[in-house]
Write an enzyme that holds these catalytic residues in place. Sequence first.
Site, PDB file in Angstrom:
ATOM      1  N   GLU A   1     -33.161  28.075  39.317  1.00  0.00           N
ATOM      2  CA  GLU A   1     -33.166  27.574  40.700  1.00  0.00           C
ATOM      3  C   GLU A   1     -32.277  28.393  41.632  1.00  0.00           C
ATOM      4  OE1 GLU A   1     -31.846  23.494  41.157  1.00  0.00           O
ATOM      5  OE2 GLU A   1     -32.347  23.477  43.282  1.00  0.00           O
TER       6      GLU A   1
ATOM      7  N   LYS B   1     -37.640  27.262  40.167  1.00  0.00           N
ATOM      8  CA  LYS B   1     -37.450  26.178  41.149  1.00  0.00           C
ATOM      9  C   LYS B   1     -36.911  26.777  42.439  1.00  0.00           C
ATOM     10  CE  LYS B   1     -35.014  21.777  41.802  1.00  0.00           C
ATOM     11  NZ  LYS B   1     -34.727  20.486  41.182  1.00  0.00           N
TER      12      LYS B   1
HETATM   13  P1  13P Z   1     -33.442  18.284  46.435  1.00  0.00           P
HETATM   14  O1  13P Z   1     -34.916  18.083  46.173  1.00  0.00           O
HETATM   15  O2  13P Z   1     -32.768  17.082  47.035  1.00  0.00           O
HETATM   16  O3  13P Z   1     -33.167  19.552  47.160  1.00  0.00           O
HETATM   17  O4  13P Z   1     -32.742  18.430  45.017  1.00  0.00           O
HETATM   18  C1  13P Z   1     -33.332  19.242  44.085  1.00  0.00           C
HETATM   19  C2  13P Z   1     -32.295  19.724  43.158  1.00  0.00           C
HETATM   20  O5  13P Z   1     -32.391  19.511  41.977  1.00  0.00           O
HETATM   21  C3  13P Z   1     -31.158  20.469  43.706  1.00  0.00           C
HETATM   22  O6  13P Z   1     -30.526  21.179  42.693  1.00  0.00           O
END
Ligand code: 13P
Length: 340
Positions: A177, A219
Amino acid sequence: MNTQLLMATARALVAADKGLLAMDESNPTCNKRFAKLGIPQTEEARRAYRELIITTPGLGESISGAILHDETIRQQKRDGTPFLKVITDAGIIPGIKVDTGAKDLSGHPGEKITEGLDGLRDRLKEYFQMGARFAKWRAVITVGEGLPSRSGLEANAHALARYAALCQEAGLVPIVEPEVLMEGEHTLERCRKVTEEALRNVFIQLNCQRVMLEGIILKPNMVLPGLACPQQASVEEVADATVNCLLRTVPAAVPGIAFLSGGQSAELASVRLNAMNVRFKSRAPWALAFSFARAIQQPALEIWQGQEANVLTAQQALIHRARCNQAARRGEYTAAMEKS
Ligand code: 13P
Protein backbone atom coordinates in the site's frame (compact mmCIF):
# COMPACT_ATOMS: atom_id res chain seq x y z
CA MET A 1 8.27 -20.18 -0.41
CA ASN A 2 4.82 -21.75 -0.76
CA THR A 3 3.94 -20.23 -4.12
CA GLN A 4 0.75 -22.25 -4.54
CA LEU A 5 -0.66 -21.04 -1.22
CA LEU A 6 0.31 -17.43 -1.93
CA MET A 7 -1.23 -17.44 -5.39
CA ALA A 8 -4.41 -19.12 -4.14
CA THR A 9 -4.78 -16.62 -1.28
CA ALA A 10 -4.15 -13.62 -3.53
CA ARG A 11 -6.70 -14.86 -6.05
CA ALA A 12 -9.26 -15.57 -3.32
CA LEU A 13 -8.91 -12.04 -1.96
CA VAL A 14 -10.09 -10.55 -5.24
CA ALA A 15 -12.27 -13.43 -6.46
CA ALA A 16 -15.70 -12.85 -7.97
CA ASP A 17 -16.99 -9.44 -6.95
CA LYS A 18 -15.84 -9.31 -3.33
CA GLY A 19 -13.37 -6.95 -1.69
CA LEU A 20 -11.44 -6.31 1.50
CA LEU A 21 -12.60 -4.62 4.65
CA ALA A 22 -9.84 -2.68 6.38
CA MET A 23 -10.56 -2.57 10.13
CA ASP A 24 -6.97 -2.26 11.32
CA GLU A 25 -7.00 1.32 12.60
CA SER A 26 -4.25 1.87 15.15
CA ASN A 27 -5.46 2.62 18.68
CA PRO A 28 -4.77 6.37 18.36
CA THR A 29 -6.64 6.55 15.02
CA CYS A 30 -9.54 4.50 16.31
CA ASN A 31 -9.70 6.60 19.48
CA LYS A 32 -9.68 9.81 17.45
CA ARG A 33 -12.69 8.61 15.44
CA PHE A 34 -14.45 7.50 18.63
CA ALA A 35 -13.74 10.83 20.36
CA LYS A 36 -15.48 12.77 17.57
CA LEU A 37 -18.66 10.81 18.28
CA GLY A 38 -18.40 10.82 22.07
CA ILE A 39 -17.59 7.09 22.23
CA PRO A 40 -15.30 6.07 25.13
CA GLN A 41 -11.70 5.55 23.99
CA THR A 42 -11.14 2.23 25.70
CA GLU A 43 -10.00 -1.24 24.74
CA GLU A 44 -13.50 -2.53 25.54
CA ALA A 45 -15.15 0.02 23.23
CA ARG A 46 -12.78 -0.92 20.42
CA ARG A 47 -13.51 -4.59 21.06
CA ALA A 48 -17.27 -4.04 21.06
CA TYR A 49 -17.05 -2.05 17.82
CA ARG A 50 -15.00 -4.72 16.09
CA GLU A 51 -17.43 -7.38 17.33
CA LEU A 52 -20.25 -5.37 15.73
CA ILE A 53 -18.37 -5.36 12.41
CA ILE A 54 -17.43 -9.03 12.22
CA THR A 55 -20.82 -10.33 13.40
CA THR A 56 -22.68 -8.43 10.70
CA PRO A 57 -24.97 -11.05 9.11
CA GLY A 58 -23.99 -11.94 5.54
CA LEU A 59 -20.69 -10.02 5.62
CA GLY A 60 -18.82 -12.87 3.94
CA GLU A 61 -21.01 -12.59 0.85
CA SER A 62 -19.37 -9.31 -0.13
CA ILE A 63 -16.14 -9.27 1.90
CA SER A 64 -13.30 -11.68 1.05
CA GLY A 65 -10.79 -10.62 3.68
CA ALA A 66 -10.64 -8.45 6.80
CA ILE A 67 -7.50 -6.58 7.85
CA LEU A 68 -7.11 -6.63 11.62
CA HIS A 69 -4.95 -4.79 14.13
CA ASP A 70 -2.73 -6.73 16.54
CA GLU A 71 -5.10 -5.89 19.40
CA THR A 72 -8.12 -7.16 17.45
CA ILE A 73 -6.65 -10.45 16.20
CA ARG A 74 -6.21 -11.51 19.86
CA GLN A 75 -9.71 -10.50 21.01
CA GLN A 76 -12.92 -12.45 21.55
CA LYS A 77 -16.61 -11.85 21.29
CA ARG A 78 -18.38 -11.04 24.55
CA ASP A 79 -19.41 -14.73 24.72
CA GLY A 80 -15.75 -15.80 24.52
CA THR A 81 -15.62 -16.90 20.86
CA PRO A 82 -12.29 -15.82 19.36
CA PHE A 83 -12.65 -13.13 16.68
CA LEU A 84 -10.51 -15.27 14.36
CA LYS A 85 -13.09 -18.07 14.55
CA VAL A 86 -15.97 -15.69 13.88
CA ILE A 87 -14.19 -14.31 10.83
CA THR A 88 -13.19 -17.64 9.33
CA ASP A 89 -16.64 -19.14 10.05
CA ALA A 90 -18.07 -16.26 8.01
CA GLY A 91 -15.88 -17.34 5.07
CA ILE A 92 -13.63 -14.29 5.43
CA ILE A 93 -9.83 -14.57 5.24
CA PRO A 94 -8.13 -12.93 8.24
CA GLY A 95 -5.35 -10.43 7.55
CA ILE A 96 -3.09 -8.39 9.80
CA LYS A 97 -1.56 -4.93 9.67
CA VAL A 98 2.14 -5.37 10.42
CA ASP A 99 3.72 -1.96 9.96
CA THR A 100 4.30 0.05 13.12
CA GLY A 101 3.38 3.40 11.66
CA ALA A 102 4.72 6.23 9.52
CA LYS A 103 7.41 8.34 11.22
CA ASP A 104 9.26 11.48 10.10
CA LEU A 105 11.91 10.63 7.51
CA SER A 106 15.17 12.04 8.76
CA GLY A 107 16.55 14.88 6.63
CA HIS A 108 13.30 15.13 4.66
CA PRO A 109 10.98 17.73 6.19
CA GLY A 110 7.35 16.91 5.43
CA GLU A 111 8.01 13.29 4.46
CA LYS A 112 7.35 10.02 6.27
CA ILE A 113 8.89 6.57 6.31
CA THR A 114 6.97 3.54 7.51
CA GLU A 115 8.62 1.49 10.25
CA GLY A 116 8.25 -2.12 11.38
CA LEU A 117 10.90 -4.24 9.63
CA ASP A 118 12.89 -5.09 12.78
CA GLY A 119 11.63 -8.38 14.20
CA LEU A 120 9.07 -8.69 11.42
CA ARG A 121 10.04 -12.25 10.45
CA ASP A 122 9.13 -13.55 13.94
CA ARG A 123 5.90 -11.57 14.10
CA LEU A 124 4.81 -12.90 10.71
CA LYS A 125 5.50 -16.45 11.82
CA GLU A 126 3.24 -15.96 14.84
CA TYR A 127 0.43 -14.39 12.78
CA PHE A 128 0.56 -17.25 10.27
CA GLN A 129 0.31 -19.78 13.11
CA MET A 130 -2.68 -17.87 14.48
CA GLY A 131 -4.42 -18.20 11.10
CA ALA A 132 -3.73 -14.94 9.25
CA ARG A 133 -3.14 -15.46 5.54
CA PHE A 134 -2.32 -11.96 4.39
CA ALA A 135 -0.75 -8.78 5.75
CA LYS A 136 -0.75 -5.05 5.18
CA TRP A 137 1.90 -2.32 5.22
CA ARG A 138 1.05 1.29 4.40
CA ALA A 139 3.53 3.82 3.05
CA VAL A 140 2.44 7.46 3.11
CA ILE A 141 3.37 9.92 0.37
CA THR A 142 2.65 13.61 0.78
CA VAL A 143 2.24 15.88 -2.25
CA GLY A 144 3.51 19.44 -1.83
CA GLU A 145 6.06 21.94 -2.99
CA GLY A 146 9.09 19.82 -3.91
CA LEU A 147 7.39 16.77 -2.37
CA PRO A 148 7.68 13.87 -2.58
CA SER A 149 11.44 13.71 -3.00
CA ARG A 150 13.03 10.98 -5.04
CA SER A 151 14.79 9.61 -1.98
CA GLY A 152 11.56 9.62 0.00
CA LEU A 153 9.83 7.56 -2.67
CA GLU A 154 12.79 5.18 -2.87
CA ALA A 155 13.00 4.67 0.89
CA ASN A 156 9.29 3.86 1.15
CA ALA A 157 9.33 1.56 -1.87
CA HIS A 158 12.33 -0.27 -0.44
CA ALA A 159 10.61 -0.81 2.92
CA LEU A 160 7.46 -2.06 1.17
CA ALA A 161 9.51 -4.54 -0.84
CA ARG A 162 11.45 -5.82 2.20
CA TYR A 163 8.13 -6.31 3.99
CA ALA A 164 6.57 -8.05 0.97
CA ALA A 165 9.46 -10.50 0.64
CA LEU A 166 9.28 -11.41 4.34
CA CYS A 167 5.51 -11.92 4.08
CA GLN A 168 5.85 -14.30 1.17
CA GLU A 169 8.56 -16.25 2.99
CA ALA A 170 6.06 -16.70 5.87
CA GLY A 171 3.16 -17.74 3.60
CA LEU A 172 1.28 -14.44 3.93
CA VAL A 173 0.14 -12.44 0.89
CA PRO A 174 1.46 -8.90 1.24
CA ILE A 175 -0.96 -6.06 0.59
CA VAL A 176 1.40 -3.44 -0.81
CA GLU A 177 0.00 0.00 0.00
CA PRO A 178 1.74 3.15 -1.21
CA GLU A 179 -0.80 5.89 -0.39
CA VAL A 180 -0.50 9.27 -2.08
CA LEU A 181 -2.47 11.50 0.28
CA MET A 182 -5.43 13.66 -0.75
CA GLU A 183 -4.38 16.62 1.44
CA GLY A 184 -3.14 19.58 -0.58
CA GLU A 185 -3.94 21.91 -3.44
CA HIS A 186 -2.43 19.74 -6.16
CA THR A 187 -4.26 18.99 -9.39
CA LEU A 188 -5.46 15.65 -10.71
CA GLU A 189 -2.56 15.65 -13.15
CA ARG A 190 -0.02 16.16 -10.37
CA CYS A 191 -1.54 13.29 -8.37
CA ARG A 192 -1.32 11.12 -11.47
CA LYS A 193 2.38 11.95 -11.92
CA VAL A 194 3.24 11.34 -8.26
CA THR A 195 1.23 8.09 -8.16
CA GLU A 196 2.93 6.92 -11.33
CA GLU A 197 6.37 7.66 -9.90
CA ALA A 198 5.53 6.02 -6.60
CA LEU A 199 4.27 2.86 -8.29
CA ARG A 200 7.25 2.69 -10.61
CA ASN A 201 9.57 2.80 -7.61
CA VAL A 202 7.51 0.16 -5.81
CA PHE A 203 7.67 -2.33 -8.68
CA ILE A 204 11.40 -1.77 -9.21
CA GLN A 205 12.01 -2.55 -5.53
CA LEU A 206 9.62 -5.52 -5.48
CA ASN A 207 11.59 -6.93 -8.37
CA CYS A 208 14.94 -6.29 -6.62
CA GLN A 209 13.71 -8.11 -3.50
CA ARG A 210 12.47 -11.04 -5.62
CA VAL A 211 8.84 -10.70 -4.66
CA MET A 212 6.51 -12.97 -6.63
CA LEU A 213 4.03 -10.60 -8.23
CA GLU A 214 1.36 -13.32 -8.60
CA GLY A 215 1.26 -13.46 -4.80
CA ILE A 216 0.65 -9.82 -3.87
CA ILE A 217 -2.28 -7.42 -3.88
CA LEU A 218 -1.61 -3.76 -4.67
CA LYS A 219 -3.51 -1.23 -2.58
CA PRO A 220 -3.11 2.18 -4.18
CA ASN A 221 -4.91 5.48 -3.89
CA MET A 222 -7.29 6.55 -6.62
CA VAL A 223 -5.86 9.39 -8.71
CA LEU A 224 -7.67 12.48 -7.37
CA PRO A 225 -7.13 16.22 -7.22
CA GLY A 226 -6.04 17.47 -3.77
CA LEU A 227 -8.86 18.25 -1.34
CA ALA A 228 -8.00 21.98 -1.56
CA CYS A 229 -7.59 22.05 -5.35
CA PRO A 230 -10.08 24.54 -6.81
CA GLN A 231 -10.53 22.37 -9.88
CA GLN A 232 -12.23 19.13 -8.86
CA ALA A 233 -12.63 16.26 -11.35
CA SER A 234 -15.59 14.35 -12.75
CA VAL A 235 -16.14 10.70 -11.92
CA GLU A 236 -15.08 9.72 -15.45
CA GLU A 237 -11.90 11.82 -15.26
CA VAL A 238 -10.94 10.14 -11.99
CA ALA A 239 -11.65 6.67 -13.39
CA ASP A 240 -9.62 7.30 -16.55
CA ALA A 241 -6.69 8.98 -14.78
CA THR A 242 -6.53 6.20 -12.19
CA VAL A 243 -6.71 3.18 -14.47
CA ASN A 244 -4.46 4.70 -17.16
CA CYS A 245 -1.85 5.38 -14.48
CA LEU A 246 -2.10 1.78 -13.28
CA LEU A 247 -1.96 0.36 -16.81
CA ARG A 248 1.40 2.11 -17.26
CA THR A 249 2.91 0.92 -14.01
CA VAL A 250 1.38 -2.31 -12.66
CA PRO A 251 2.47 -5.58 -14.31
CA ALA A 252 -0.29 -7.90 -15.52
CA ALA A 253 1.05 -10.67 -13.24
CA VAL A 254 -0.46 -8.86 -10.23
CA PRO A 255 -3.85 -10.52 -9.61
CA GLY A 256 -5.64 -7.63 -8.03
CA ILE A 257 -5.73 -3.96 -7.23
CA ALA A 258 -7.74 -3.11 -4.13
CA PHE A 259 -8.12 0.63 -3.64
CA LEU A 260 -7.99 2.46 -0.33
CA SER A 261 -10.66 5.11 0.16
CA GLY A 262 -8.38 7.74 1.68
CA GLY A 263 -11.10 9.96 3.17
CA GLN A 264 -13.43 10.20 0.16
CA SER A 265 -17.10 10.00 1.09
CA ALA A 266 -18.48 6.47 1.09
CA GLU A 267 -20.71 7.18 -1.91
CA LEU A 268 -17.96 8.81 -4.00
CA ALA A 269 -15.66 5.86 -3.40
CA SER A 270 -18.39 3.51 -4.72
CA VAL A 271 -19.26 5.74 -7.70
CA ARG A 272 -15.60 6.02 -8.75
CA LEU A 273 -14.84 2.32 -8.35
CA ASN A 274 -17.96 1.57 -10.36
CA ALA A 275 -16.88 3.90 -13.18
CA MET A 276 -13.48 2.19 -13.35
CA ASN A 277 -15.13 -1.19 -13.77
CA VAL A 278 -17.69 0.10 -16.30
CA ARG A 279 -14.94 1.61 -18.43
CA PHE A 280 -12.05 -0.84 -17.97
CA LYS A 281 -13.19 -4.19 -16.56
CA SER A 282 -13.18 -5.89 -19.95
CA ARG A 283 -9.57 -4.97 -20.72
CA ALA A 284 -7.78 -4.47 -17.39
CA PRO A 285 -5.40 -7.38 -16.67
CA TRP A 286 -6.07 -7.29 -12.92
CA ALA A 287 -9.23 -7.15 -10.80
CA LEU A 288 -10.28 -3.63 -9.80
CA ALA A 289 -11.46 -4.17 -6.23
CA PHE A 290 -11.66 -2.34 -2.90
CA SER A 291 -9.95 -2.42 0.47
CA PHE A 292 -11.81 0.40 2.18
CA ALA A 293 -11.83 1.33 5.84
CA ARG A 294 -13.67 4.65 6.17
CA ALA A 295 -15.76 4.21 3.00
CA ILE A 296 -17.26 1.02 4.45
CA GLN A 297 -17.22 1.73 8.18
CA GLN A 298 -17.90 5.42 8.67
CA PRO A 299 -21.72 5.44 8.26
CA ALA A 300 -21.98 2.43 10.62
CA LEU A 301 -19.71 4.03 13.22
CA GLU A 302 -21.79 7.22 13.18
CA ILE A 303 -24.98 5.23 13.78
CA TRP A 304 -23.48 3.02 16.49
CA GLN A 305 -22.18 5.83 18.72
CA GLY A 306 -21.11 3.25 21.28
CA GLN A 307 -24.71 2.25 22.06
CA GLU A 308 -25.77 -1.40 22.22
CA ALA A 309 -29.26 -0.39 21.03
CA ASN A 310 -27.82 0.85 17.73
CA VAL A 311 -25.87 -2.30 16.80
CA LEU A 312 -28.40 -3.76 14.35
CA THR A 313 -28.94 -0.50 12.46
CA ALA A 314 -25.18 0.07 12.32
CA GLN A 315 -24.69 -3.44 10.93
CA GLN A 316 -27.31 -2.70 8.25
CA ALA A 317 -25.38 0.41 7.24
CA LEU A 318 -22.13 -1.57 7.12
CA ILE A 319 -23.50 -4.36 4.94
CA HIS A 320 -25.13 -1.78 2.69
CA ARG A 321 -21.75 -0.18 1.95
CA ALA A 322 -20.14 -3.58 1.44
CA ARG A 323 -22.88 -4.48 -1.07
CA CYS A 324 -22.63 -1.13 -2.86
CA ASN A 325 -18.92 -1.74 -3.39
CA GLN A 326 -19.58 -5.29 -4.48
CA ALA A 327 -21.98 -3.89 -7.10
CA ALA A 328 -19.30 -1.35 -8.08
CA ARG A 329 -16.91 -4.21 -8.78
CA ARG A 330 -19.40 -5.52 -11.32
CA GLY A 331 -19.97 -2.03 -12.72
CA GLU A 332 -23.58 -2.28 -11.58
CA TYR A 333 -23.68 0.30 -8.78
CA THR A 334 -26.34 2.98 -9.19
CA ALA A 335 -27.36 6.00 -7.12
CA ALA A 336 -30.72 4.30 -6.64
CA MET A 337 -29.00 1.75 -4.38
CA GLU A 338 -28.52 4.52 -1.82
CA LYS A 339 -32.26 5.06 -1.51
CA SER A 340 -33.41 1.48 -1.09
P1 13P B 1 -9.23 4.15 4.11
O1 13P B 1 -10.09 3.37 3.14
O2 13P B 1 -10.01 4.80 5.22
O3 13P B 1 -8.29 5.07 3.41
O4 13P B 1 -8.32 3.09 4.86
C1 13P B 1 -7.71 2.11 4.12
C2 13P B 1 -6.50 1.67 4.83
O5 13P B 1 -6.37 0.51 5.14
C3 13P B 1 -5.47 2.66 5.15
O6 13P B 1 -4.27 2.02 5.43
